[in-house]
Structure formats: structure tokens, C-alpha cells
Write a protein that holds these residues in place. Structure first.
Motif, PDB file in Angstrom:
ATOM      1  N   MET A  16       0.849  -1.207   0.000  1.00 51.96           N
ATOM      2  CA  MET A  16       0.000   0.000   0.000  1.00 51.96           C
ATOM      3  C   MET A  16       0.885   1.257   0.000  1.00 51.96           C
ATOM      4  SD  MET A  16      -3.272  -0.686   0.086  1.00 51.96           S
ATOM      5  CE  MET A  16      -4.242   0.459   1.054  1.00 51.96           C
ATOM      6  N   SER A  17       0.696   2.092  -0.983  1.00 55.55           N
ATOM      7  CA  SER A  17       1.469   3.343  -1.046  1.00 55.55           C
ATOM      8  C   SER A  17       0.874   4.372  -0.098  1.00 55.55           C
ATOM      9  CB  SER A  17       1.430   3.919  -2.458  1.00 55.55           C
ATOM     10  OG  SER A  17       2.020   3.032  -3.351  1.00 55.55           O
ATOM     11  N   ARG A  18       1.748   5.226   0.398  1.00 56.10           N
ATOM     12  CA  ARG A  18       1.284   6.345   1.225  1.00 56.10           C
ATOM     13  C   ARG A  18       1.177   7.588   0.346  1.00 56.10           C
ATOM     14  NH1 ARG A  18       5.428   6.782   6.034  1.00 56.10           N
ATOM     15  NH2 ARG A  18       6.777   6.708   4.236  1.00 56.10           N
ATOM     16  N   ALA A  19       0.474   8.600   0.861  1.00 59.68           N
ATOM     17  CA  ALA A  19       0.390   9.877   0.131  1.00 59.68           C
ATOM     18  C   ALA A  19       1.772  10.527   0.157  1.00 59.68           C
ATOM     19  CB  ALA A  19      -0.637  10.774   0.799  1.00 59.68           C
ATOM     20  N   TYR A  20       2.063  11.279  -0.879  1.00 60.33           N
ATOM     21  CA  TYR A  20       3.326  12.010  -0.949  1.00 60.33           C
ATOM     22  C   TYR A  20       3.156  13.382  -0.308  1.00 60.33           C
ATOM     23  CZ  TYR A  20       4.228   8.441  -4.496  1.00 60.33           C
ATOM     24  OH  TYR A  20       4.368   7.258  -5.157  1.00 60.33           O
ATOM     25  N   GLU A  21       4.275  13.886   0.231  1.00 64.55           N
ATOM     26  CA  GLU A  21       4.270  15.238   0.811  1.00 64.55           C
ATOM     27  C   GLU A  21       4.045  16.270  -0.300  1.00 64.55           C
ATOM     28  OE1 GLU A  21       7.486  18.201   3.033  1.00 64.55           O
ATOM     29  OE2 GLU A  21       8.050  16.129   2.572  1.00 64.55           O
ATOM     30  N   LEU A  22       3.267  17.300  -0.020  1.00 60.18           N
ATOM     31  CA  LEU A  22       3.106  18.405  -0.968  1.00 60.18           C
ATOM     32  C   LEU A  22       4.056  19.519  -0.555  1.00 60.18           C
ATOM     33  CD1 LEU A  22      -0.648  19.141  -1.803  1.00 60.18           C
ATOM     34  CD2 LEU A  22       0.964  17.593  -2.912  1.00 60.18           C
ATOM     35  N   VAL A  23       4.826  20.021  -1.502  1.00 54.76           N
ATOM     36  CA  VAL A  23       5.772  21.097  -1.219  1.00 54.76           C
ATOM     37  C   VAL A  23       5.456  22.266  -2.150  1.00 54.76           C
ATOM     38  CG1 VAL A  23       8.222  21.748  -1.166  1.00 54.76           C
ATOM     39  CG2 VAL A  23       7.557  19.385  -0.641  1.00 54.76           C
ATOM     40  N   MET A  24       5.205  23.458  -1.584  1.00 50.14           N
ATOM     41  CA  MET A  24       4.959  24.632  -2.423  1.00 50.14           C
ATOM     42  C   MET A  24       6.307  25.292  -2.730  1.00 50.14           C
ATOM     43  SD  MET A  24       1.819  24.398  -3.010  1.00 50.14           S
ATOM     44  CE  MET A  24       1.720  25.851  -4.084  1.00 50.14           C
ATOM     45  N   VAL A  25       6.487  25.680  -3.977  1.00 54.86           N
ATOM     46  CA  VAL A  25       7.753  26.295  -4.400  1.00 54.86           C
ATOM     47  C   VAL A  25       7.602  27.812  -4.425  1.00 54.86           C
ATOM     48  CG1 VAL A  25       9.404  26.513  -6.318  1.00 54.86           C
ATOM     49  CG2 VAL A  25       8.471  24.268  -5.698  1.00 54.86           C
ATOM     50  N   LYS A  26       6.583  28.301  -5.124  1.00 56.33           N
ATOM     51  CA  LYS A  26       6.365  29.752  -5.230  1.00 56.33           C
ATOM     52  C   LYS A  26       4.949  29.980  -5.747  1.00 56.33           C
ATOM     53  CE  LYS A  26       8.178  33.738  -7.754  1.00 56.33           C
ATOM     54  NZ  LYS A  26       8.872  34.065  -9.012  1.00 56.33           N
ATOM     55  N   GLY A  27       4.232  30.910  -5.109  1.00 59.81           N
ATOM     56  CA  GLY A  27       2.874  31.222  -5.568  1.00 59.81           C
ATOM     57  C   GLY A  27       2.009  29.972  -5.570  1.00 59.81           C
ATOM     58  N   ASN A  28       1.451  29.665  -6.729  1.00 59.27           N
ATOM     59  CA  ASN A  28       0.572  28.498  -6.861  1.00 59.27           C
ATOM     60  C   ASN A  28       1.300  27.259  -7.368  1.00 59.27           C
ATOM     61  OD1 ASN A  28      -1.658  29.962  -6.018  1.00 59.27           O
ATOM     62  ND2 ASN A  28      -2.124  30.649  -8.094  1.00 59.27           N
ATOM     63  N   THR A  29       2.618  27.337  -7.499  1.00 59.44           N
ATOM     64  CA  THR A  29       3.379  26.220  -8.067  1.00 59.44           C
ATOM     65  C   THR A  29       4.040  25.395  -6.968  1.00 59.44           C
ATOM     66  OG1 THR A  29       3.858  27.604  -9.986  1.00 59.44           O
ATOM     67  CG2 THR A  29       5.151  25.562  -9.750  1.00 59.44           C
ATOM     68  N   GLY A  30       3.824  24.096  -7.017  1.00 55.50           N
ATOM     69  CA  GLY A  30       4.447  23.199  -6.044  1.00 55.50           C
ATOM     70  C   GLY A  30       4.685  21.845  -6.666  1.00 55.50           C
ATOM     71  N   TYR A  31       5.000  20.860  -5.829  1.00 57.41           N
ATOM     72  CA  TYR A  31       5.190  19.500  -6.348  1.00 57.41           C
ATOM     73  C   TYR A  31       4.839  18.465  -5.289  1.00 57.41           C
ATOM     74  CZ  TYR A  31       9.742  19.758  -3.929  1.00 57.41           C
ATOM     75  OH  TYR A  31      10.720  19.913  -2.979  1.00 57.41           O
ATOM     76  N   MET A  32       4.485  17.280  -5.773  1.00 57.66           N
ATOM     77  CA  MET A  32       4.354  16.113  -4.893  1.00 57.66           C
ATOM     78  C   MET A  32       5.747  15.506  -4.775  1.00 57.66           C
ATOM     79  SD  MET A  32       1.100  14.042  -6.399  1.00 57.66           S
ATOM     80  CE  MET A  32      -0.256  14.920  -7.143  1.00 57.66           C
ATOM     81  N   LYS A  33       6.164  15.240  -3.540  1.00 59.91           N
ATOM     82  CA  LYS A  33       7.510  14.705  -3.332  1.00 59.91           C
ATOM     83  C   LYS A  33       7.485  13.185  -3.519  1.00 59.91           C
ATOM     84  CE  LYS A  33      11.432  15.495  -0.271  1.00 59.91           C
ATOM     85  NZ  LYS A  33      11.833  16.030   1.034  1.00 59.91           N
ATOM     86  N   ALA A  34       7.272  12.781  -4.740  1.00 62.43           N
ATOM     87  CA  ALA A  34       7.224  11.360  -5.114  1.00 62.43           C
ATOM     88  C   ALA A  34       8.630  10.927  -5.551  1.00 62.43           C
ATOM     89  CB  ALA A  34       6.222  11.191  -6.256  1.00 62.43           C
ATOM     90  N   PRO A  35       8.858   9.617  -5.816  1.00 63.16           N
ATOM     91  CA  PRO A  35      10.178   9.179  -6.284  1.00 63.16           C
ATOM     92  C   PRO A  35      10.644   9.949  -7.528  1.00 63.16           C
ATOM     93  CG  PRO A  35       8.843   7.291  -5.683  1.00 63.16           C
ATOM     94  CD  PRO A  35       7.946   8.488  -5.570  1.00 63.16           C
ATOM     95  N   VAL A  36       9.700  10.323  -8.390  1.00 64.10           N
ATOM     96  CA  VAL A  36       9.956  11.314  -9.448  1.00 64.10           C
ATOM     97  C   VAL A  36       9.034  12.483  -9.100  1.00 64.10           C
ATOM     98  CG1 VAL A  36       9.841  11.793 -11.923  1.00 64.10           C
ATOM     99  CG2 VAL A  36      10.341   9.469 -11.129  1.00 64.10           C
TER     100      VAL A  36
END
Ligand SMILES: [Fe+2]
Length: 302
Positions: free
Chosen positions: A1-21
């Protein structure tokens, strides 16, 4: 079972899911986002959990290229969330059918590609095309800047969000992936080197790399490091071909010199897909030439 990835905001409305990619996104509001690239098929459960836990619904998928680790969930997410997929024209062409996918992993048979879950997850039809001359694209109500960073893949693009954050996909590497790179893949190494240089003057404050890193301007050190690594690998291959050599001899020599372990037939086929662009680049640069010895094709220094 996979867990949710951390959400990281970079600037303004742009961010990323901290997944393996890393899976970058642009928020339209608290509950809607445009996802940039979709990760490998094994990340599917984690991506869905991340979206659900954060009450986010993707309204569009804007992708840089169609390698399995970037495009492995495009068809699935488009179907699940009934949202459109955007791709550059050349990438849309090579990902439409399994036959098209097979053509750029040329060493594998059509059957092998069809039976490989990560390859079989790729084919789907694109809804929104980024044309070769487009400098921007208007997708799901948002205007994104587009840099045509071909080379790593046939029609790879980098995407600049309205926050001036550039998601470069695989056009640049950083950190461990750069330090430990062995024959980093490019469909066309000449175009890839030009694209790395093109990114030096990208009008953005941040760059997100799929293979895990976020950098802030200026980017000269990052660009120089990427150019140096790719050029070093090209030179290393050129130096190893110091006499007329048959293909099998080249593979053995390069694998042994670079410490590349080949244990399974699939790894040997992958090696063909990775090394062939280096041989082609050296031919086109007139550093190597083709010859025939004992009726067998050889590569030799010019
Ligand atoms: Fe890639």
C-alpha cells in the motif's frame, strides 16, 4: 500500500508532490490543479492518495515528454478525473499507440513492450497539442510558457508556470542523479546539449527537476555541471573506441570500463537503447566512422 506524498509549495501556486519522481502542479484554487507529468505507473496509488488527502482534483495533465517515468499515469488519470492531456506534437505522435512506443525503445520486441506494465501504461490519445513554434500554451484557462528543450526525448518541452517557475522535466539533472550519471539517456545528444544551454537564459526564478531538485536563479553552475557531465560521458565512450570495434566488443568494453552490470536480457536491451545515441552522436560529429571488417559492421576513430 502506497502512502500519500508530501506536498511542497515552491512559489505562488506552483508546487510538487515529493514522489520518487517529482510531480509538479499548478493550483487553480484550493481544490483544483494542473499536474505536470504523471510519474511511473507504480506511483499511481500514491498520486491518487495525495490528491484525495489534499482534496485536490486535477483538471488537466500538462506533460514534458512520454517516457514511462513521466507519462505512466496520463491515460489513467485522464480517465479517472475526466481531464485533458497536453503534450508537444512529437511526443503526442510517439505515445499514441503501443507500436509507436515500441519504435523508440527499438531494441525491445513489440511483445516485450506489450507485456511490460510500465511500457503498456504509456499509450493514450492527447487532447491538447503544443505545436513546434508555440512559445506558450493556453491550457485549462492558464497561460504557460514553453521552452522547446528537445534532445532528451524527441520533442521534450520545459514548462514555465505563471509564477515563473520552470519545470524542466529531464532536460536537466541535479544532485545524486547528476553525480552518479552513467550514459545519461538522450534520444539526440547534440540537441540535448543545445537544450541544456538554452535553459541558461530561461526567464524564471526557480527550476524544478523531475529527478529531484529545486534550484533558484542564477542557473549557470547547474547548466555548466550538466554540460560537463554529458560531454564527459560522450568523451569517455569516444576514448574507449580506439580501434575498429564490433558492436558487441563496444558494449563489453563500455560496460566493463563504466562498471555497468548486465544480468538480465532486458538490461542488455536497455543498454543498446542508451549507448546507441552516443555512437550516433560520435558518427555525426565525425569522431567515429563506420567500416566493415570480416563482413561485420565496425566503429572506428576517424
Ligand atoms: Fe525522460
Amino acid at each position: 500500500m502506497s502512502r500519500a506524498y508530501e506536498l511542497v509549495m515552491v512559489k505562488g501556486n506552483t508546487g510538487y508532490m515529493k514522489a520518487p519522481v517529482l510531480i509538479p502542479f499548478y493550483l487553480l484554487d484550493a481544490n483544483h490543479c494542473i499536474i505536470m507529468d504523471t510519474g511511473k505507473n507504480l506511483m499511481r496509488e500514491g498520486i491518487v492518495k495525495t490528491l484525495e488527502e489534499n482534496k485536490l482534483v486535477p483538471v488537466g495533465l500538462l506533460c514534458t515528454h512520454t517516457h514511462y517515468d513521466h507519462y505512466g499515469n496520463a491515460g489513467f488519470l485522464a480517465e479517472k478525473y475526466q481531464c485533458p492531456i497536453a503534450l508537444p506534437l512529437g511526443e503526442a505522435e510517439i505515445s499514441r499507440t503501443l507500436d509507436a512506443v515500441k519504435s523508440h525503445v527499438f531494441a525491445f520486441s513489440a511483445g516485450q513492450v506489450a507485456r511490460d506494465p510500465k511500457m503498456a501504461a504509456i499509450p493514450c490519445v492527447t487532447d491538447h497539442i503544443i505545436r513546434p513554434k508555440d512559445k506558450e500554451t493556453f491550457f485549462c484557462g492558464i497561460r504557460f510558457g514553453i521552452l522547446h528543450t528537445k534532445g532528451h526525448a524527441i520533442d521534450h518541452v520545459s514548462i514555465i508556470t505563471p509564477d515563473k517557475v520552470c519545470y524542466v522535466g529531464d532536460a536537466l539533472m541535479c544532485g545524486v542523479s547528476l553525480e552518479t550519471a552513467k550514459l545519461p539517456y538522450a534520444f539526440d545528444l547534440g540537441k540535448h546539449l543545445n537544450s541544456i544551454e538554452l535553459l541558461r537564459n530561461a526567464k524564471c526564478s526557480h527550476m524544478i527537476m523531475a529527478h529531484r531538485g529545486v534550484y533558484t536563479a542564477p542557473f549557470d553552475a547547474l547548466i555548466d555541471e550538466n554540460l560537463a557531465v554529458v560531454r564527459k560521458e560522450i568523451q569517455a565512450v569516444a576514448d574507449l573506441i580506439d580501434r575498429p570495434m564490433k558492436e558487441e566488443e563496444i558494449y563489453q568494453t563500455v560496460q566493463s570500463a563504466m562498471g555497468i552490470q548486465i544480468r538480465r536480457p532486458e538490461e542488455a536491451l536497455n543498454m543498446k537503447c542508451f549507448l546507441q545515441p552516443y555512437l550516433e552522436y560520435l558518427i555525426d560529429q565525425n569522431i567515429l566512422k563506420l567500416s566493415i571488417r570480416d563482413q561485420v559492421l565496425c566503429y572506428e576513430p576517424v
